[in-house]
Motif scaffolding. Structure first.
Motif, PDB file in Angstrom:
ATOM      1  N   THR A 299       0.834  -1.200   0.000  1.00 28.21           N
ATOM      2  CA  THR A 299       0.000   0.000   0.000  1.00 28.21           C
ATOM      3  C   THR A 299       0.868   1.250   0.000  1.00 28.21           C
ATOM      4  N   VAL A 300       0.454   2.220  -0.805  1.00 29.54           N
ATOM      5  CA  VAL A 300       1.077   3.545  -0.801  1.00 29.54           C
ATOM      6  C   VAL A 300      -0.026   4.578  -0.713  1.00 29.54           C
ATOM      7  N   ASN A 301       0.113   5.536   0.221  1.00 25.75           N
ATOM      8  CA  ASN A 301      -0.814   6.657   0.333  1.00 25.75           C
ATOM      9  C   ASN A 301      -0.030   7.951   0.213  1.00 25.75           C
ATOM     10  N   ASN A 302      -0.360   8.727  -0.783  1.00 20.09           N
ATOM     11  CA  ASN A 302       0.302  10.011  -1.005  1.00 20.09           C
ATOM     12  C   ASN A 302      -0.772  11.087  -1.127  1.00 20.09           C
ATOM     13  N   PRO A 303      -0.829  12.033  -0.193  1.00 18.82           N
ATOM     14  CA  PRO A 303      -1.872  13.063  -0.226  1.00 18.82           C
ATOM     15  C   PRO A 303      -1.919  13.829  -1.546  1.00 18.82           C
ATOM     16  N   GLU A 304      -0.786  13.920  -2.229  1.00 16.25           N
ATOM     17  CA  GLU A 304      -0.743  14.691  -3.471  1.00 16.25           C
ATOM     18  C   GLU A 304      -1.066  13.845  -4.699  1.00 16.25           C
ATOM     19  N   SER A 305      -0.626  12.575  -4.688  1.00 18.03           N
ATOM     20  CA  SER A 305      -0.746  11.756  -5.901  1.00 18.03           C
ATOM     21  C   SER A 305      -1.826  10.693  -5.837  1.00 18.03           C
ATOM     22  N   GLY A 306      -2.360  10.438  -4.645  1.00 24.37           N
ATOM     23  CA  GLY A 306      -3.396   9.421  -4.538  1.00 24.37           C
ATOM     24  C   GLY A 306      -2.948   8.215  -3.744  1.00 24.37           C
ATOM     25  N   ALA A 307      -3.537   7.072  -4.021  1.00 30.28           N
ATOM     26  CA  ALA A 307      -3.253   5.848  -3.268  1.00 30.28           C
ATOM     27  C   ALA A 307      -3.151   4.668  -4.228  1.00 30.28           C
ATOM     28  N   ALA A 308      -2.424   3.651  -3.781  1.00 29.28           N
ATOM     29  CA  ALA A 308      -2.289   2.433  -4.575  1.00 29.28           C
ATOM     30  C   ALA A 308      -2.142   1.252  -3.641  1.00 29.28           C
ATOM     31  N   ASN A 309      -2.677   0.106  -4.038  1.00 32.66           N
ATOM     32  CA  ASN A 309      -2.435  -1.117  -3.277  1.00 32.66           C
ATOM     33  C   ASN A 309      -2.486  -2.313  -4.218  1.00 32.66           C
ATOM     34  N   GLU A 310      -1.764  -3.355  -3.831  1.00 33.39           N
ATOM     35  CA  GLU A 310      -1.714  -4.568  -4.638  1.00 33.39           C
ATOM     36  C   GLU A 310      -1.521  -5.756  -3.706  1.00 33.39           C
ATOM     37  N   GLU A 311      -2.292  -6.802  -3.960  1.00 31.50           N
ATOM     38  CA  GLU A 311      -2.200  -8.021  -3.141  1.00 31.50           C
ATOM     39  C   GLU A 311      -1.362  -9.073  -3.860  1.00 31.50           C
ATOM     40  N   LEU A 312      -0.546  -9.777  -3.073  1.00 27.17           N
ATOM     41  CA  LEU A 312       0.290 -10.833  -3.616  1.00 27.17           C
ATOM     42  C   LEU A 312       0.163 -12.076  -2.748  1.00 27.17           C
ATOM     43  N   VAL A 313       0.281 -13.224  -3.383  1.00 27.89           N
ATOM     44  CA  VAL A 313       0.316 -14.474  -2.633  1.00 27.89           C
ATOM     45  C   VAL A 313       1.697 -14.610  -1.998  1.00 27.89           C
ATOM     46  N   ALA A 314       1.722 -15.004  -0.723  1.00 25.48           N
ATOM     47  CA  ALA A 314       2.994 -15.168  -0.020  1.00 25.48           C
ATOM     48  C   ALA A 314       2.911 -16.369   0.910  1.00 25.48           C
ATOM     49  N   ASP A 315       4.042 -16.978   1.144  1.00 27.96           N
ATOM     50  CA  ASP A 315       4.130 -18.077   2.099  1.00 27.96           C
ATOM     51  C   ASP A 315       4.385 -17.459   3.473  1.00 27.96           C
ATOM     52  N   TYR A 316       3.300 -17.219   4.221  1.00 29.60           N
ATOM     53  CA  TYR A 316       3.394 -16.566   5.524  1.00 29.60           C
ATOM     54  C   TYR A 316       2.300 -17.136   6.415  1.00 29.60           C
ATOM     55  N   SER A 317       2.670 -17.542   7.622  1.00 34.72           N
ATOM     56  CA  SER A 317       1.671 -18.171   8.489  1.00 34.72           C
ATOM     57  C   SER A 317       1.695 -17.628   9.915  1.00 34.72           C
ATOM     58  N   SER A 318       2.409 -16.528  10.147  1.00 32.59           N
ATOM     59  CA  SER A 318       2.473 -15.944  11.491  1.00 32.59           C
ATOM     60  C   SER A 318       1.351 -14.935  11.686  1.00 32.59           C
ATOM     61  N   ASP A 319       1.415 -14.210  12.815  1.00 36.15           N
ATOM     62  CA  ASP A 319       0.384 -13.214  13.122  1.00 36.15           C
ATOM     63  C   ASP A 319       0.396 -12.091  12.096  1.00 36.15           C
ATOM     64  N   GLU A 320      -0.775 -11.458  11.948  1.00 35.71           N
ATOM     65  CA  GLU A 320      -0.856 -10.315  11.033  1.00 35.71           C
ATOM     66  C   GLU A 320       0.006  -9.167  11.560  1.00 35.71           C
ATOM     67  N   MET A 321       0.630  -8.427  10.636  1.00 30.76           N
ATOM     68  CA  MET A 321       1.438  -7.282  11.028  1.00 30.76           C
ATOM     69  C   MET A 321       1.606  -6.352   9.832  1.00 30.76           C
ATOM     70  N   THR A 322       1.952  -5.098  10.107  1.00 27.90           N
ATOM     71  CA  THR A 322       2.261  -4.136   9.042  1.00 27.90           C
ATOM     72  C   THR A 322       3.648  -3.567   9.290  1.00 27.90           C
ATOM     73  N   ILE A 323       4.336  -3.290   8.220  1.00 30.75           N
ATOM     74  CA  ILE A 323       5.681  -2.724   8.324  1.00 30.75           C
ATOM     75  C   ILE A 323       5.955  -1.917   7.060  1.00 30.75           C
ATOM     76  N   GLY A 324       6.702  -0.845   7.186  1.00 33.33           N
ATOM     77  CA  GLY A 324       6.990   0.014   6.040  1.00 33.33           C
ATOM     78  C   GLY A 324       8.461  -0.009   5.660  1.00 33.33           C
ATOM     79  N   PHE A 325       8.712   0.101   4.359  1.00 32.33           N
ATOM     80  CA  PHE A 325      10.086   0.147   3.877  1.00 32.33           C
ATOM     81  C   PHE A 325      10.205   1.184   2.764  1.00 32.33           C
ATOM     82  N   ASN A 326      11.415   1.647   2.538  1.00 27.52           N
ATOM     83  CA  ASN A 326      11.714   2.471   1.377  1.00 27.52           C
ATOM     84  C   ASN A 326      11.649   1.584   0.130  1.00 27.52           C
TER      85      ASN A 326
END
Length: 372
Positions: A299-326
Motif C-alpha cells: 500500500t502507498v498513500n500520497n496526499p498529493e498523488s493518490g493511493a495504490a495497493n496490490e495483493e500478492l500471494v505469499a508463504d506466511y503463516s504468522s500473526d498479522e502485522m504491518t511494516i513500512g520500507f523504502n
C-alpha cells in the motif's frame, strides 16, 4: 619518443585509465595520462592522488620515452578514429607538443613534464592472495548499492573487506551500509588471506575495479596493507588508498532471532513494489506491507498523488502485522536475489528485518523499517 599502437588496443587501455581522471582538476598534471614507451610496450598511468590505474599494452616502440598528454582528449580522439587504424604517438623535433597521427588524421596535443606526474608510493603490501575475478565481482555487486553517500560518516563510504568465520567456515566477507540498510556477501577465504587487515575500500575504486572486472576472465591478485590495496587484473593494476576509519560493529544490527518468516516470489514482488511506488512521495518512497496468512498487501498513500495497493500471494503463516520500507531499498535488494524466492525474517513493525536469498546462502541484507 615514438610508438605505434593499434587503435582498439589504445582505446581499451585509455578507457580503463582515463576513468580515474576527474573532469575538473585544480592540479593540471592530474588531467593527463603518463605514457611510458619501452621494451615493446606502452604503459598508461592515471591518478587522482588517492587511486592509480596502470595498464600495459603491446606497441611498436621506435624511440623509447616518457610523456604526459591530456587523458580525456586522447581518449576521445582514439574513440573517434576508424576501426583498425594504426595510431602513432610521437614527440620530438622543435614542436613542444605530441603528434598523434592515424591515416590522414593529425592532432597536436599539449604536454606537461613527466617529472611532474605524481607516482603513488609503493609501500609494503604485506598480505597477498589470489581470488577468482567472478567472486570479486560478486562481492561488489551484492554490496555496493548499500554504500553510504553521506560524507560526514566517511567510514561508511566504501566496502568493508575482511576475513571472517561463520559456523567454522573461514570466509572473505564484504559489507556495506548507509545506516538504513546493510548488505553482506562472502566467499571462501582464499589461501594467503588469513592475516589480512580489515579494510574499507572507497566507493570510487570499487566502481573502477568493477569496470575492470568486466573484461577479465580468470583470477585477480590482491595485495593489502593497512593503508593501501592493490588489484592486479591481467594487464591492468589498480592501487588505492584505503579509508582511514573504523567500520561499525555491523554484526550487532543483523537480527538472528526474527521469528516471522515470509517467503515470496522475487519477480512478482519486485514488479508490484515498482508499480505501487509510482505514486509514493519522492523523499520517503515508503511502501507499507500488510502481512496476513497466505498473502501480503502493498500500500502507498500520497496526499498529493493518490493511493495504490496490490495483493500478492505469499508463504506466511504468522500473526498479522504491518511494516513500512523504502521502495528503492526493496528494489535494490530484490535485484541482487538469485533464487526464485525472497525470504523476509521479521520481528515487528519497528525492528530491523533480515532478508535472505533462496539461491545464495552467502548473501544477506538488513532493512530498517519506516513509520507508515
Amino acid at each position: 619518443m615514438k610508438l605505434t599502437i593499434e587503435r582498439a588496443i589504445l582505446l581499451k587501455a585509455l578507457g580503463h585509465v582515463q576513468a580515474v581522471v576527474e573532469r575538473r582538476n585544480t592540479i593540471p598534471i592530474l588531467s593527463n595520462v603518463l605514457i611510458n614507451a619501452s621494451d615493446g610496450f606502452a604503459r598508461f598511468t592515471a591518478t587522482d592522488l588517492d587511486m592509480e590505474i596502470v595498464e600495459e599494452a603491446e606497441a611498436q616502440v621506435e624511440r623509447e620515452g616518457l610523456i604526459t598528454a591530456p587523458a580525456h582528449t586522447l581518449y576521445e580522439i582514439a574513440r573517434k578514429l576508424p576501426e583498425g587504424s594504426q595510431v602513432t604517438l610521437e614527440l620530438g623535433g622543435d614542436d613542444p607538443r605530441i603528434l598523434l597521427s592515424a591515416g590522414r588524421s593529425r592532432f597536436n596535443l599539449p604536454i606537461l613534464p613527466p617529472g611532474d606526474f605524481p607516482v603513488m608510493p609503493s609501500e609494503d603490501l604485506a598480505v597477498s592472495f589470489t581470488a577468482p575475478a567472478s567472486e570479486i565481482a560478486r562481492l561488489i555487486d551484492k554490496t555496493r548499492f548499500a554504500i553510504s553517500t553521506e560524507e560526514t560518516r566517511y567510514y561508511l563510504n566504501g566496502i568493508h573487506l575482511h576475513a571472517a568465520e561463520r559456523d567454522g567456515r573461514k570466509t572473505l566477507r564484504a559489507v556495506a551500509t548507509d545506516g538504513h540498510r546493510l548488505a553482506l556477501a562472502e566467499t571462501d577465504l582464499p589461501d594467503g588471506a588469513q592475516g589480512m587487515p580489515a579494510v574499507i575500500v572507497p566507493r570510487k575504486p570499487i566502481q573502477e575495479l568493477r569496470r575492470l572486472l568486466e573484461d577479465l576472465d580468470g583470477d585477480v591478485d590482491v595485495s593489502v596493507s593497512d593503508g593501501k590495496i592493490r588489484f592486479q587484473l591481467g594487464a591492468a593494476v589498480l592501487t588505492s588508498k584505503l579509508i582511514d576509519g573504523t567500520f561499525p560493529d555491523y554484526e550487532r544490527v543483523i537480527p538472528r532471532g526474527n521469528d516471522k518468516i515470509m517467503r515470496i516470489d522475487r519477480a512478482p514482488f519486485a514488479q508490484a513494489v515498482d508499480r505501487v511506488a509510482t505514486i509514493s512521495q519522492e523523499k520517503s518512497r515508503s511502501v507499507k506491507l500488510s502481512l496476513a496468512p497466505g498473502q501480503v498487501t502493498l500500500t502507498v498513500n500520497n496526499p498529493e498523488s493518490g493511493a495504490a495497493n496490490e495483493e500478492l500471494v505469499a508463504d506466511y503463516s504468522s500473526d498479522e502485522m504491518t511494516i513500512g520500507f523504502n521502495a528503492r531499498y526493496l528494489l535494490d535488494v530484490a535485484s541482487q536475489i538469485e533464487g526464485d524466492e525472497v525470504i523476509f525474517e521479521l520481528a515487528d513493525s519497528g525492528s530491523p528485518t533480515r532478508v535472505t536469498d533462496s539461491g545464495d546462502a552467502d548473501a544477506e541484507y538488513v532493512l530498517m523499517p519506516l513509520r507508515v
